[in-house]
Design an enzyme around this catalytic site. Structure first.
Site, mmCIF file in Angstrom:
data_model
loop_
_atom_site.group_PDB
_atom_site.id
_atom_site.type_symbol
_atom_site.label_atom_id
_atom_site.label_comp_id
_atom_site.label_asym_id
_atom_site.label_seq_id
_atom_site.Cartn_x
_atom_site.Cartn_y
_atom_site.Cartn_z
ATOM 1 N N SER A 179 31.432 28.935 51.591
ATOM 2 C CA SER A 179 31.245 28.539 49.541
ATOM 3 C C SER A 179 31.145 27.188 49.549
ATOM 4 C CB SER A 179 32.088 29.448 49.169
ATOM 5 O OG SER A 179 33.584 29.281 49.540
ATOM 6 N N HIS A 207 27.681 34.740 50.191
ATOM 7 C CA HIS A 207 26.766 33.771 49.678
ATOM 8 C C HIS A 207 25.547 34.079 50.516
ATOM 9 C CE1 HIS A 207 29.574 31.546 47.386
ATOM 10 N NE2 HIS A 207 30.267 31.837 48.260
ATOM 11 N N LYS A 239 27.115 38.062 43.354
ATOM 12 C CA LYS A 239 26.271 36.555 43.372
ATOM 13 C C LYS A 239 25.114 36.863 43.365
ATOM 14 C CE LYS A 239 30.560 34.421 44.973
ATOM 15 N NZ LYS A 239 31.743 34.851 45.722
HETATM 16 C C1 LIG Z 1 33.079 35.088 45.543
HETATM 17 C C2 LIG Z 1 33.758 35.342 47.099
HETATM 18 C C3 LIG Z 1 34.790 36.284 47.381
HETATM 19 C C4 LIG Z 1 35.147 37.192 46.157
HETATM 20 O O1 LIG Z 1 34.029 38.094 45.507
HETATM 21 P P1 LIG Z 1 34.470 38.835 44.203
HETATM 22 O O2 LIG Z 1 33.440 39.761 44.093
HETATM 23 O O3 LIG Z 1 33.942 37.546 43.388
HETATM 24 O O4 LIG Z 1 35.827 38.927 44.181
HETATM 25 C C5 LIG Z 1 34.817 36.583 48.487
HETATM 26 N N1 LIG Z 1 34.491 35.636 49.568
HETATM 27 C C6 LIG Z 1 33.537 34.596 49.429
HETATM 28 C C7 LIG Z 1 33.348 33.944 50.604
HETATM 29 C C8 LIG Z 1 33.196 34.341 47.941
HETATM 30 O O5 LIG Z 1 32.308 33.447 47.663
#
Ligand SMILES: *Cc1c(COP(=O)(O)O)cnc(C)c1O
Length: 390
Positions: A179, A207, A239
């Site tokens: 990320s 992602h 996302k």
């Molecule tokens: C955003 C994210 C999460 C958490 O997901 P949410 O649905 O926002 O709680 C978990 N792992 C990674 C790599 C992320 O970027």
């Protein structure tokens, strides 16, 4: 000193070190151009990679879902909260990623907490990439199991750790797309190691889902990895999908077991069914509108081709996450502030979110960006290099 005095002292120390986290007030839907803190800005800081968070078809699907199913689920999945829209979505998600079954969670954080805690105990072990998302580290605490962290994407060290481990159950945990770096885990090599050392591989594709692969089904499609009993796949729906929630997919036995044992699934209210309706609409767009991914890839390529700086450099990444390495905390902060004076929002990411000495701007691109948007960013960064004193 009283508790509250202690907390105030800590907050003051944070503020003095320039590390206070603060929220911006968003006054528009999420998009490439947003209004935040009373300013119209060109934004490079959302995870809305396909520009779907404010898509009319998704809004309509959520409205219709609410009209049909109401607003709240009203109960946990195992009581009476499991609506047919949730069920339909689980079936669609499993089919899309090419795995036998899937289980919906309210957030990615909760999905990540669930898996290791349900499957592992004291005699077992987790092997995790050092740059994994915080939620994957937190699962080790909940699982009360040992956590062995290997240097980022270092397959040789991972192999040594697996070879010398005497743990009963072994789980390798990794972000599929990292990320803060934007690079990709070497999944086929990791899966081969898991087969050799009788381990399981859990991939967090937060992602990658929606963006990687021709169809957009994520990291497994990207590497052409077929259904495999050793794979535990997790992706988020907030996302690229543009809505909210997450799911875990894998073998039927795994999903059956999680339904019985995953605490963050069992002891929480089911998400509103209308959210599942919106995700179902989003999946249709993700599959059918391949143009969104080709446009995003064009934006990524344009930024990488045209952004030639001497002081700062883009880190090696082929994904929508294009971090610009700066180094010093102060400099990263000043660069981010400079861009904001030009109406461009790019967050400075500093330790402890990233390792010391690697403060950076996390540029994230979206299919909602135009070539003109990217050019505006490139010009502003070139200007910053000339105008900002070292
Ligand atoms: C955003 C994210 C999460 C958490 O997901 P949410 O649905 O926002 O709680 C978990 N792992 C990674 C790599 C992320 O970027």
């Amino acid at each position: 000193m009283s508790l509250l005095q202690e907390l105030q002292t800590e907050l003051d120390e944070r503020a003095q070190a320039g590390l206070t986290r603060r929220r911006r007030l968003l006054q528009s839907p999420q998009s490439a151009h947003i209004r935040a803190d009373n300013q119209h800005v060109l934004s490079f800081c959302s995870n809305d990679y396909l520009g779907l968070a404010n898509h009319p078809a998704l809004i309509a699907a959520m409205q219709q879902g609410a009209a049909e199913a109401g607003v709240g689920a009203g109960a946990s999945h195992l009581i009476t909260g499991h609506h047919q829209l949730h069920q339909e979505l689980e079936v669609a998600l499993a089919a899309f990623v090419g795995l036998p079954a899937a289980l919906l969670f309210s957030t990615g954080y909760m999905a990540n907490l669930a898996v290791a805690a349900a499957l592992l105990g004291r005699d077992d072990a987790i092997f995790a990439d050092k740059l994994n998302h915080a939620s994957l580290n937190d699962t080790a605490v909940l699982a009360r199991t040992s956590l062995h962290r290997y240097p980022h994407n270092d397959i040789a060290v991972l192999e040594k750790m697996l070879a010398s481990s005497s743990a009963k159950r072994k789980l390798v945990l990794a972000d599929a797309v990292f990320s803060m770096d934007g690079d990709i885990a070497p999944v086929p090599e990791m899966l081969a190691l898991c087969e050799r050392y009788d381990a399981y591989l859990m991939l967090d594709d937060a992602h990658g889902f929606g963006v990687l692969g021709k169809q957009g089904s994520g990291i497994l499609e990207h590497f052409n990895v077929g259904s495999n009993d050793r794979v535990i796949y997790m992706a988020t729906l907030g996302k690229a999908v543009g809505v909210a929630g997450a799911f875990v997919a894998g073998s039927q036995v795994l999903i059956d077991y999680l339904l019985q044992q995953a605490r963050t699934y069992i002891y929480t209210t089911a998400s509103p069914p209308a959210i599942s309706a919106a995700v179902l609409a989003s999946l249709q767009i993700i599959k059918n509108e391949t143009d969104r991914r080709s446009h995003l890839n064009k934006m990524i390529q344009y930024l990488r081709d045209e952004l030639q700086l001497t002081r700062w450099h883009l880190m090696p990444s082929s994904t929508a996450i294009q971090p610009l390495m700066v180094g010093h905390n102060e400099e990263a902060l000043r660069l981010s502030e400079y861009l904001l004076t030009k109406g461009i929002l790019v967050p400075a990411i500093r330790p402890p979110t990233v390792p010391k000495g690697t403060a950076r701007l996390r540029i994230s691109l979206s299919a909602a960006h135009t070539l003109a948007d990217i050019k505006q960013l490139i010009d502003a960064l070139k200007e910053a290099e000339r105008e900002l004193a070292v």
